[in-house]
Design a protein around this motif. Structure first.
Motif, PDB file in Angstrom:
ATOM      1  N   ASN A 112      -3.523   2.443  12.583  1.00 11.87           N
ATOM      2  CA  ASN A 112      -4.055   2.919  11.316  1.00 11.87           C
ATOM      3  C   ASN A 112      -2.935   3.144  10.319  1.00 11.87           C
ATOM      4  O   ASN A 112      -1.842   3.605  10.681  1.00 11.87           O
ATOM      5  N   CYS A 140      -5.331   4.496   1.666  1.00 12.08           N
ATOM      6  CA  CYS A 140      -4.220   4.322   2.607  1.00 12.08           C
ATOM      7  C   CYS A 140      -3.117   3.558   1.887  1.00 12.08           C
ATOM      8  O   CYS A 140      -3.382   2.739   1.010  1.00 12.08           O
ATOM      9  N   HIS A 146      -8.304  -3.007   5.582  1.00  8.57           N
ATOM     10  CA  HIS A 146      -8.661  -3.440   6.943  1.00  8.57           C
ATOM     11  C   HIS A 146      -9.215  -4.867   6.908  1.00  8.57           C
ATOM     12  O   HIS A 146      -8.846  -5.710   7.742  1.00  8.57           O
ATOM     13  N   LYS A 200     -11.200   6.693   1.048  1.00  7.76           N
ATOM     14  CA  LYS A 200     -10.185   6.888   2.093  1.00  7.76           C
ATOM     15  C   LYS A 200      -8.929   6.080   1.766  1.00  7.76           C
ATOM     16  O   LYS A 200      -8.617   5.098   2.434  1.00  7.76           O
ATOM     17  N   CYS A 219      -8.145   0.987  -0.500  1.00 11.24           N
ATOM     18  CA  CYS A 219      -9.178   1.610   0.320  1.00 11.24           C
ATOM     19  C   CYS A 219      -8.955   1.228   1.786  1.00 11.24           C
ATOM     20  O   CYS A 219      -8.488   0.128   2.089  1.00 11.24           O
ATOM     21  N   GLN A 220      -9.311   2.144   2.668  1.00 16.47           N
ATOM     22  CA  GLN A 220      -9.114   1.865   4.085  1.00 16.47           C
ATOM     23  C   GLN A 220      -9.892   0.624   4.522  1.00 16.47           C
ATOM     24  O   GLN A 220      -9.374  -0.229   5.237  1.00 16.47           O
ATOM     25  N   GLU A 248      -2.608   7.869   5.346  1.00 13.58           N
ATOM     26  CA  GLU A 248      -3.478   8.187   4.219  1.00 13.58           C
ATOM     27  C   GLU A 248      -2.641   8.624   3.019  1.00 13.58           C
ATOM     28  O   GLU A 248      -1.652   9.342   3.160  1.00 13.58           O
TER      29      GLU A 248
END
Length: 774
Positions: free
Chosen positions: A96, A49, A63, A47, A58-59, A99
């Motif tokens: 968020n 971002c 995070h 995923k 990566c997400q 992407e």
């Protein structure tokens, strides 16, 4: 109609062939591993971002990084280039990150549709190989014409759906295309949109792909074009800024190499001076060996500032270079591997980021290396002997003679040399030796008198020597003259001249009555007039205008661009509204307050309203509420209730008389107030306690007739302006004076930009930008 349908199919086949060939060409390219791997976990993206600086992670990785690195204001740095990312730069209510559709698509290889044989299912089983022209959707088998007719007549197959071979191929290609693309990159107008349709276009104004019907019905007046045309236009236009970034990258790389050479030169000079100190120290007796450490510390103090500047400059340049590399890699990958939809989707963010980097100062100004030398001793051999008590009579001052190479002490004498000077620059050399204070031998003093005498010294090298040795004879040495504070101030006073650039406010703005000017954290210039709030980018180009609502008047404009408006309600009541400084016109604070006058109104980012005035309400048991004279600072919470009011009673001193301009340092949780009545600037912490004060003091020479203006820069330095004195002082975050600038004109506004420039705005609408931190 038949001709048009045939032409549409031919055109669709042509577009399909061109897209297929482009995708085939891209698929044959070798995709670098670093394009598909996260720099935090060094694994293939999960995923992916991307941040506003266009670095992708990566997400989950980003995070976790955000959870551990976010500060109190919600900002966190990019792990690669350290660019700050704020909450407002994230998509979605949950914060968020967007992407990276390019990395996502390249991580999942596209699958070509499988070519099936089209023989009739029933005939093949019977041993006959007949080409099937019809496809049963339910059975997923091909049938010839005869078998197709009998297939649906049977009771158990009568509800099966049949389609032609051509419809089956079209559906298969469309399904394959959708599977390879994954999620839709660009928004579409409706479910009927087909990218292969001859009438399908992209609406530039709405940022949406539209079909032929929606184009005619809803987007006829909009600017629309084919995706390929927009993507190719983006590729053409972005090449020139990329060249600029290439040049910037090359210049920064070369300058970083020069920085290494400069650092080596400074370190060699530092080591050389240290060695000189050590060699000379060997000639001293044990009573003054401690002076060696003092000299080494002095060198460290002088060169640490230069090395710290180089360290800061290198970090800034490396961050800028990494940001440029990130944008270049992202854009080149987008151009090389991106589809038309991805290029159109990302074109604005890429263009904005490149323009932002191109406009940012490179910081490659040359660094001057001051020529610092070790001075020859400013005393004679006889004086050195006298310091050790060889002369036992008289209290006349020792004769002062210039020492030469032949006068250097032998092994039977001791050598002491004078201080480097106060500035640490090349000007403090032997040419200043004649102006240095003379050394005097003091006799017939009691130990208590000697101790009192030492405590009055103000930090010169001889004082350090006296305090570092236990010998009473050495403590007898003092300066005849003390260095005055104004001598230091003169060394740090400059004329404000040679601006780096100039900007003139547009003529329509100059014709209006300007109520105030401010500069926000992005460098935008906020100008408040009688009827409009104007938002200009840093080159003076108008970006937007916010008209005032009826009845509202601009009362104050803070140095950081927050605009405060008021509406009188009578009986010392006011409707107060403070707008954010981002140029959107969004409201930060909005409620009614009661105040005996308003000198200045502003707010912090949390919505806490700050008001200064000359009077405030006080409750008396006998006659109720009444106004009491005295400067005060009132803080109101977001709900409009008074949090605290700071008066002279809180300080037990008369610090507030006519408090005016206020500026809030959000990062350091401090509030600064300029008071032209008491001629001071005071600093308060988050609890309203006094941190420091700076300005006129009783019994001392006056500094200010104001001060009138106050602002801060990104480093926490306080910029104080006295219009009548034509003076601009730069104070450090702890209230120590760093520099003073003098100018002939009376400025309307003085502040600082995010790119380290001092700004002055004159009544004629001319704004000048100066270097002030060098």
């Amino acid at each position: 109609m038949e001709f048009a349908g045939k032409y549409a199919r031919l055109w669709a086949m042509k577009v399909k062939t061109r897209c297929t060939s482009m995708e085939l060409e891209q698929s044959e390219l070798v995709i670098p591993r670093q394009l598909l791997c996260c720099k935090l976990c060094d694994e293939e993206f999960t995923k992916p971002c991307y941040l506003p600086c266009l670095h992708t992670f990566c997400q989950k990785c980003i995070h976790d990084h955000r959870q551990s690195s976010t500060d109190e204001e919600g900002y966190f740095p990019c792990p690669t280039c350290m660019t700050e990312v704020g909450p407002e730069e994230e998509d979605g209510a949950l914060g968020n990150l967007p992407e990276n559709v390019l990395a996502r698509r390249l991580s999942v290889p596209s699958i070509d549709p499988v070519k099936r044989e089209t023989l009739c299912f029933y005939c093949k089983n019977a041993g006959n190989f007949v080409e099937g022209k019809t496809h049963c959707v339910t059975c997923d088998e091909f049938l010839c014409s005869a078998c197709a007719d009998s297939h649906t007549t049977q009771e158990e197959f009568e509800d099966h759906q049949l389609q032609s071979e051509e419809d089956y191929s079209t559906h298969l290609e469309k399904s394959s295309s959708t599977a390879s693309l994954g999620q839709q990159v660009l928004p579409v107008c409706c479910e009927a949109y087909d990218p292969l349709d001859i009438g399908a276009v992209f609406c530039v104004e709405c940022d949406v792909s539209v079909c032929a019907d929606c184009h005619v019905n809803e987007h006829a007046e909009h600017r629309c074009a084919e995706l390929t045309a927009i993507a190719q236009h983006f590729e053409t236009k972005i090449k020139e800024p990329l060249k600029e970034l290439d040049n910037d990258s090359m210049e920064i790389s070369e300058f970083l190499e020069n920085l290494d050479s400069t650092e080596q030169t400074i370190l060699e000079q530092k080591d050389s001076l240290k060695q000189n100190v050590k060699e000379r120290t060997k000639q001293l007796c044990s009573l003054i060996k401690d002076y060696q450490k003092l000299l080494l510390d002095d060198i460290e103090r002088r060169f640490d500032n230069q090395l710290e500047d180089i360290k800061t400059r290198r970090l800034d340049l490396e961050m800028h270079l990494e940001a440029i590399r990130g944008v270049k890699d992202f854009t080149n990958n987008l151009i090389t591997y991106g589809s038309y939809e991805e290029k159109v989707h990302l074109r604005k963010k890429v263009g904005y980021r490149i323009r932002e980097l191109c406009e940012e100062s490179l910081g490659t100004d040359p660094i001057e290396i001051p020529s610092v030398t070790l001075m020859e001793p400013n005393v004679t051999v006889d004086t050195i002997c006298d310091m050790f008590g060889t002369i036992a009579t008289g209290d006349e001052p020792v004769a002062k003679e210039q020492e030469t190479k032949e006068d250097l002490p032998t092994s039977q004498h001791f050598q002491r040399y004078h201080s480097f000077g106060d500035s640490g620059h090349g000007s403090d050399s032997m040419e200043h030796a004649e102006t240095e204070p003379e050394l005097v031998e003091i006799f017939e003093k009691t130990p208590r008198e000697l101790h009192r005498q030492d405590s009055k010294q103000d930090g010169s090298d001889t004082d350090m020597l006296s305090s570092s040795n236990s010998s009473d004879k050495i403590k007898n040495v003092k300066f005849r003259e003390q260095v005055q504070q104004n001598e230091f101030e003169n060394d740090n006073a400059f004329n404000l001249e040679n601006p780096k650039r100039e900007v003139t406010l547009p003529a329509p703005i100059q014709k209006e009555c300007i109520k105030g000017i401010g500069i926000n954290e992005k460098g935008d210039i906020i100008v408040g007039t009688t009827s409009t709030i104007h938002v200009l980018e840093k080159r003076g180009i108008v970006r937007g205008q916010i008209p005032l609502e009826n009845g509202w008047n601009i009362h104050s404009v803070s140095s950081d661009g927050k605009v405060s408006m008021t509406v009188p309600r009578g009986d010392n009541r006011f409707k107060v509204r403070v707008l954010k400084n981002d140029g959107t016109g969004h409201i930060l604070s909005d409620f009614n307050v009661e105040s005996f006058g308003l000198n200045f109104v502003t707010s912090d980012q949390s919505g806490t309203l700050i008001i200064t005035s000359n009077r405030y309400a006080q409750i008396h048991k006998s006659h109720g509420k009444a106004a009491k004279s005295g400067g005060n600072i009132a803080f109101y919470g977001p709900d409009g209730h008074l949090i605290r009011r700071i008066t002279n009673e809180d300080f037990h001193a008369n610090l507030l008389e006519k408090p005016q301009m206020v500026v809030v340092d959000e990062k350091r949780h401090k509030t600064y107030v300029a008071d032209p009545g008491s001629h001071r600037v005071i600093a308060l912490n988050a609890d309203g306690e006094l941190v420091f004060e700076y300005g006129n003091q009783e019994g001392q020479e006056e500094i200010y007739q104001g001060p009138d203006l106050i602002s801060i820069d990104k480093y926490g330095n306080i910029i104080i302006t006295d219009k009548r004195e034509g003076r601009i002082d730069i104070l450090g975050p702890k209230g120590t004076l760093k520099k003073s600038f003098y100018m002939d004109d009376i400025p309307r506004f003085v502040g600082a930009t995010p790119d380290k420039l001092l700004v002055t705005a004159m009544p004629d609408g001319n704004m000048k930008f100066y270097d002030y931190l060098n």
